[in-house]
Write a protein that holds these residues in place. Structure first.
Motif, PDB file in Angstrom:
ATOM      1  N   PHE A  17       9.348  28.214  19.631  1.00  0.00           N
ATOM      2  CA  PHE A  17       9.070  29.317  18.713  1.00  0.00           C
ATOM      3  C   PHE A  17       8.157  28.852  17.581  1.00  0.00           C
ATOM      4  CE2 PHE A  17      10.069  32.152  15.116  1.00  0.00           C
ATOM      5  CZ  PHE A  17       9.666  33.348  15.679  1.00  0.00           C
ATOM      6  N   THR A  18       8.383  27.647  17.092  1.00  0.00           N
ATOM      7  CA  THR A  18       7.528  27.092  16.035  1.00  0.00           C
ATOM      8  C   THR A  18       6.094  26.934  16.544  1.00  0.00           C
ATOM      9  OG1 THR A  18       9.416  25.985  15.009  1.00  0.00           O
ATOM     10  CG2 THR A  18       7.217  25.139  14.458  1.00  0.00           C
ATOM     11  N   ALA A  19       5.930  26.413  17.759  1.00  0.00           N
ATOM     12  CA  ALA A  19       4.586  26.255  18.347  1.00  0.00           C
ATOM     13  C   ALA A  19       3.919  27.613  18.551  1.00  0.00           C
ATOM     14  CB  ALA A  19       4.678  25.499  19.669  1.00  0.00           C
ATOM     15  N   GLU A  20       4.661  28.595  19.029  1.00  0.00           N
ATOM     16  CA  GLU A  20       4.107  29.939  19.226  1.00  0.00           C
ATOM     17  C   GLU A  20       3.665  30.549  17.898  1.00  0.00           C
ATOM     18  OE1 GLU A  20       7.430  31.769  21.187  1.00  0.00           O
ATOM     19  OE2 GLU A  20       6.788  31.078  23.185  1.00  0.00           O
ATOM     20  N   THR A  21       4.456  30.324  16.852  1.00  0.00           N
ATOM     21  CA  THR A  21       4.105  30.811  15.519  1.00  0.00           C
ATOM     22  C   THR A  21       2.835  30.132  15.026  1.00  0.00           C
ATOM     23  OG1 THR A  21       6.437  31.245  15.026  1.00  0.00           O
ATOM     24  CG2 THR A  21       4.933  31.065  13.139  1.00  0.00           C
ATOM     25  N   LEU A  22       2.724  28.824  15.230  1.00  0.00           N
ATOM     26  CA  LEU A  22       1.531  28.090  14.803  1.00  0.00           C
ATOM     27  C   LEU A  22       0.285  28.574  15.547  1.00  0.00           C
ATOM     28  CD1 LEU A  22       2.856  24.437  14.397  1.00  0.00           C
ATOM     29  CD2 LEU A  22       2.101  25.999  12.591  1.00  0.00           C
ATOM     30  N   VAL A  23       0.420  28.867  16.831  1.00  0.00           N
ATOM     31  CA  VAL A  23      -0.729  29.368  17.596  1.00  0.00           C
ATOM     32  C   VAL A  23      -1.274  30.638  16.946  1.00  0.00           C
ATOM     33  CG1 VAL A  23      -1.384  30.473  19.784  1.00  0.00           C
ATOM     34  CG2 VAL A  23      -0.172  28.314  19.808  1.00  0.00           C
ATOM     35  N   ARG A 122       2.758  12.849   9.878  1.00  0.00           N
ATOM     36  CA  ARG A 122       3.769  13.535  10.686  1.00  0.00           C
ATOM     37  C   ARG A 122       4.624  14.443   9.795  1.00  0.00           C
ATOM     38  NH1 ARG A 122       6.037   9.165  12.762  1.00  0.00           N
ATOM     39  NH2 ARG A 122       7.527   8.995  11.093  1.00  0.00           N
ATOM     40  N   LEU A 123       4.811  15.680  10.230  1.00  0.00           N
ATOM     41  CA  LEU A 123       5.689  16.616   9.534  1.00  0.00           C
ATOM     42  C   LEU A 123       7.066  16.521  10.171  1.00  0.00           C
ATOM     43  CD1 LEU A 123       6.253  19.003   7.589  1.00  0.00           C
ATOM     44  CD2 LEU A 123       5.507  20.529   9.437  1.00  0.00           C
ATOM     45  N   GLU A 124       8.073  16.251   9.350  1.00  0.00           N
ATOM     46  CA  GLU A 124       9.443  16.185   9.838  1.00  0.00           C
ATOM     47  C   GLU A 124      10.239  17.308   9.184  1.00  0.00           C
ATOM     48  OE1 GLU A 124      10.808  12.186   9.077  1.00  0.00           O
ATOM     49  OE2 GLU A 124       9.523  11.359  10.647  1.00  0.00           O
ATOM     50  N   GLU A 136       8.501  26.277   7.608  1.00  0.00           N
ATOM     51  CA  GLU A 136       8.013  24.987   7.095  1.00  0.00           C
ATOM     52  C   GLU A 136       6.690  24.619   7.756  1.00  0.00           C
ATOM     53  OE1 GLU A 136       9.364  23.292   4.501  1.00  0.00           O
ATOM     54  OE2 GLU A 136      10.662  25.051   4.408  1.00  0.00           O
ATOM     55  N   ALA A 137       6.568  24.909   9.044  1.00  0.00           N
ATOM     56  CA  ALA A 137       5.328  24.609   9.764  1.00  0.00           C
ATOM     57  C   ALA A 137       4.180  25.465   9.233  1.00  0.00           C
ATOM     58  CB  ALA A 137       5.524  24.837  11.261  1.00  0.00           C
ATOM     59  N   ILE A 138       4.460  26.708   8.901  1.00  0.00           N
ATOM     60  CA  ILE A 138       3.417  27.582   8.342  1.00  0.00           C
ATOM     61  C   ILE A 138       2.931  27.027   6.999  1.00  0.00           C
ATOM     62  CG2 ILE A 138       2.984  29.868   7.339  1.00  0.00           C
ATOM     63  CD1 ILE A 138       4.834  30.993   9.583  1.00  0.00           C
ATOM     64  N   LEU A 141       0.537  24.222   7.426  1.00  0.00           N
ATOM     65  CA  LEU A 141      -0.796  24.565   7.948  1.00  0.00           C
ATOM     66  C   LEU A 141      -1.905  24.430   6.909  1.00  0.00           C
ATOM     67  CD1 LEU A 141      -0.645  27.538  10.459  1.00  0.00           C
ATOM     68  CD2 LEU A 141      -1.405  25.197  10.822  1.00  0.00           C
ATOM     69  N   THR A 142      -1.610  24.596   5.634  1.00  0.00           N
ATOM     70  CA  THR A 142      -2.656  24.415   4.622  1.00  0.00           C
ATOM     71  C   THR A 142      -3.127  22.956   4.610  1.00  0.00           C
ATOM     72  OG1 THR A 142      -0.991  24.128   2.884  1.00  0.00           O
ATOM     73  CG2 THR A 142      -1.932  26.330   3.141  1.00  0.00           C
ATOM     74  N   THR A 143      -2.179  22.021   4.785  1.00  0.00           N
ATOM     75  CA  THR A 143      -2.525  20.599   4.882  1.00  0.00           C
ATOM     76  C   THR A 143      -3.350  20.349   6.133  1.00  0.00           C
ATOM     77  OG1 THR A 143      -0.514  19.977   3.718  1.00  0.00           O
ATOM     78  CG2 THR A 143      -1.548  18.269   5.061  1.00  0.00           C
TER      79      THR A 143
END
Length: 153
Positions: A17-23, A122-124, A136-138, A141-143
């Motif tokens: 779900f996190t990967a799909e959101t990032l896409v 690496r983002l943990e 958190e992944a969103i 994304l600015t970084t």
């Protein structure tokens, strides 16, 4: 615009779900984001002219999830030299375990061994601090976007 390949390894679906959101978010930034399903990774060697993002949860004692393990093992065995590849790792884990984000750390080490360059640290993402790792992944994304913009040829 540079393509961005996203791959994920998941146990309960959070990393997917996190990967799909990032896409979706990366596409909205103007990149062409391609989500690779685990069954599509057989024989996949990341293109060095594209970015790679690995989103991976950790299972067991710091282990790589079963769905992405064959790809990890393939890369480890074939050891393609990828000195121009820029990658990022997003790890999902639980800091109450000694092996926190162990799978993400293994992917980070593998790509370093293959000569690839980390685009971002690496983002943990810690499950004890957030129930919604995609948020958190969103934020991250600015970084990632700043690093990608700074890396244009």
């Amino acid at each position: 615009m540079v393509n961005v390949n996203l791959v994920f390894g998941t146990v309960y679906g959070s990393a997917q779900f996190t990967a799909e959101t990032l896409v979706k978010k990366i596409t909205a930034l103007g990149f062409k984001a391609i989500l690779k399903q685990p069954h599509e990774l057989t024989g996949f060697v990341p293109n060095e002219s594209e970015y790679l993002i690995v989103v991976c949860s950790t299972t067991g004692q710091g282990d790589i999830p079963e769905d992405i393990w064959p790809w990890f093992a393939q890369l480890k065995t074939t050891a393609p030299y990828l000195p121009k590849l820029k990658y990022s790792i997003v790890g999902l884990g639980d800091s109450s375990y000694d092996t926190f984000c162990g799978a993400a750390k293994q992917f980070d080490e593998l790509f370093s061994e293959l000569g690839a360059q980390a685009l971002t640290p690496r983002l943990e993402i810690d499950a004890t601090e957030t129930m919604e790792p995609e948020l958190e992944a969103i934020k991250w994304l600015t970084t990632w976007q700043a690093a990608a913009s700074a890396n244009k040829d």
